[in-house]
Write a protein that holds these residues in place. Structure first.
Motif, PDB file in Angstrom:
ATOM      1  N   GLY A 188       0.784  -1.227   0.000  1.00  0.00           N
ATOM      2  CA  GLY A 188       0.000   0.000   0.000  1.00  0.00           C
ATOM      3  C   GLY A 188       0.812   1.270   0.000  1.00  0.00           C
ATOM      4  N   ARG A 189       2.107   1.156  -0.204  1.00  0.00           N
ATOM      5  CA  ARG A 189       2.982   2.338  -0.242  1.00  0.00           C
ATOM      6  C   ARG A 189       3.773   2.358  -1.541  1.00  0.00           C
ATOM      7  NH1 ARG A 189       6.091   1.243   5.163  1.00  0.00           N
ATOM      8  NH2 ARG A 189       5.963  -0.808   4.239  1.00  0.00           N
ATOM      9  N   ARG A 190       4.320   3.517  -1.845  1.00  0.00           N
ATOM     10  CA  ARG A 190       5.088   3.707  -3.083  1.00  0.00           C
ATOM     11  C   ARG A 190       6.568   3.753  -2.768  1.00  0.00           C
ATOM     12  NH1 ARG A 190       5.273   9.096  -6.760  1.00  0.00           N
ATOM     13  NH2 ARG A 190       5.381  10.006  -4.698  1.00  0.00           N
ATOM     14  N   LEU A 191       7.343   2.983  -3.521  1.00  0.00           N
ATOM     15  CA  LEU A 191       8.795   3.006  -3.414  1.00  0.00           C
ATOM     16  C   LEU A 191       9.319   3.634  -4.698  1.00  0.00           C
ATOM     17  CD1 LEU A 191       7.778   0.574  -1.605  1.00  0.00           C
ATOM     18  CD2 LEU A 191      10.081  -0.306  -1.834  1.00  0.00           C
ATOM     19  N   LEU A 192       9.861   4.834  -4.600  1.00  0.00           N
ATOM     20  CA  LEU A 192      10.362   5.501  -5.794  1.00  0.00           C
ATOM     21  C   LEU A 192      11.511   4.702  -6.388  1.00  0.00           C
ATOM     22  CD1 LEU A 192      10.326   9.272  -4.796  1.00  0.00           C
ATOM     23  CD2 LEU A 192       8.666   7.989  -6.144  1.00  0.00           C
ATOM     24  N   TRP A 193      11.502   4.627  -7.713  1.00  0.00           N
ATOM     25  CA  TRP A 193      12.522   3.887  -8.435  1.00  0.00           C
ATOM     26  C   TRP A 193      13.605   4.831  -8.910  1.00  0.00           C
ATOM     27  CZ3 TRP A 193      14.435   4.324 -13.389  1.00  0.00           C
ATOM     28  CH2 TRP A 193      15.271   3.282 -13.816  1.00  0.00           C
ATOM     29  N   SER A 194      14.860   4.357  -8.871  1.00  0.00           N
ATOM     30  CA  SER A 194      15.979   5.075  -9.477  1.00  0.00           C
ATOM     31  C   SER A 194      16.954   4.036 -10.012  1.00  0.00           C
ATOM     32  CB  SER A 194      16.682   5.978  -8.454  1.00  0.00           C
ATOM     33  OG  SER A 194      17.499   5.212  -7.593  1.00  0.00           O
ATOM     34  N   MET A 195      17.955   4.480 -10.722  1.00  0.00           N
ATOM     35  CA  MET A 195      18.963   3.562 -11.256  1.00  0.00           C
ATOM     36  C   MET A 195      19.757   2.897 -10.130  1.00  0.00           C
ATOM     37  SD  MET A 195      18.516   3.397 -14.454  1.00  0.00           S
ATOM     38  CE  MET A 195      19.988   2.728 -15.164  1.00  0.00           C
TER      39      MET A 195
END
Length: 111
Positions: free
Chosen positions: A61-68
């Motif tokens: 139910g939460r967002r994990l921001l993506w990066s390289m």
């Protein structure tokens, strides 16, 4: 866990059939990216969605921001917030039916 073919009418699709279905969900006939809209609270774990220009993985139910460099710390998002879903509809249906996707190690400890 529900087998993936349960979301496809009980028929186990072949790999080429799955590829064709996913491609149809990803792209319009003209080749443009196909996305959908959904409320954040309705997203199953493993779905990728865009909110405020940032792409993230939905987990618990939460967002994990993506990066390289991997995934960031979990961010709370109100359930009623509308997001742009990037995950193909067929894949999202399989996840909603109980398939648990394998995630990058940087997302595994984010609970």
């Amino acid at each position: 866990m529900v087998p993936s073919h349960a979301t496809q009418g009980g028929v186990v699709p072949s790999a080429p059939e799955m590829d064709a279905r996913l491609q149809e969900d990803r792209r319009t006939p003209a080749g443009r990216e196909r996305t959908s809209r959904a409320e954040a609270g309705a997203l199953p774990d493993g779905v990728f969605a865009r909110l405020d220009g940032d792409v993230g993985l939905w987990q618990d139910g939460r967002r994990l921001l993506w990066s390289m460099n991997g995934y960031g710390a979990p961010l709370e998002v109100a359930a009623e917030v509308e997001v742009e879903v990037l995950t193909p509809r067929a894949a999202m249906n399989v996840m909603a039916a109980g398939y648990e996707p394998v995630v990058h190690p940087s997302a595994q400890g984010a609970n």
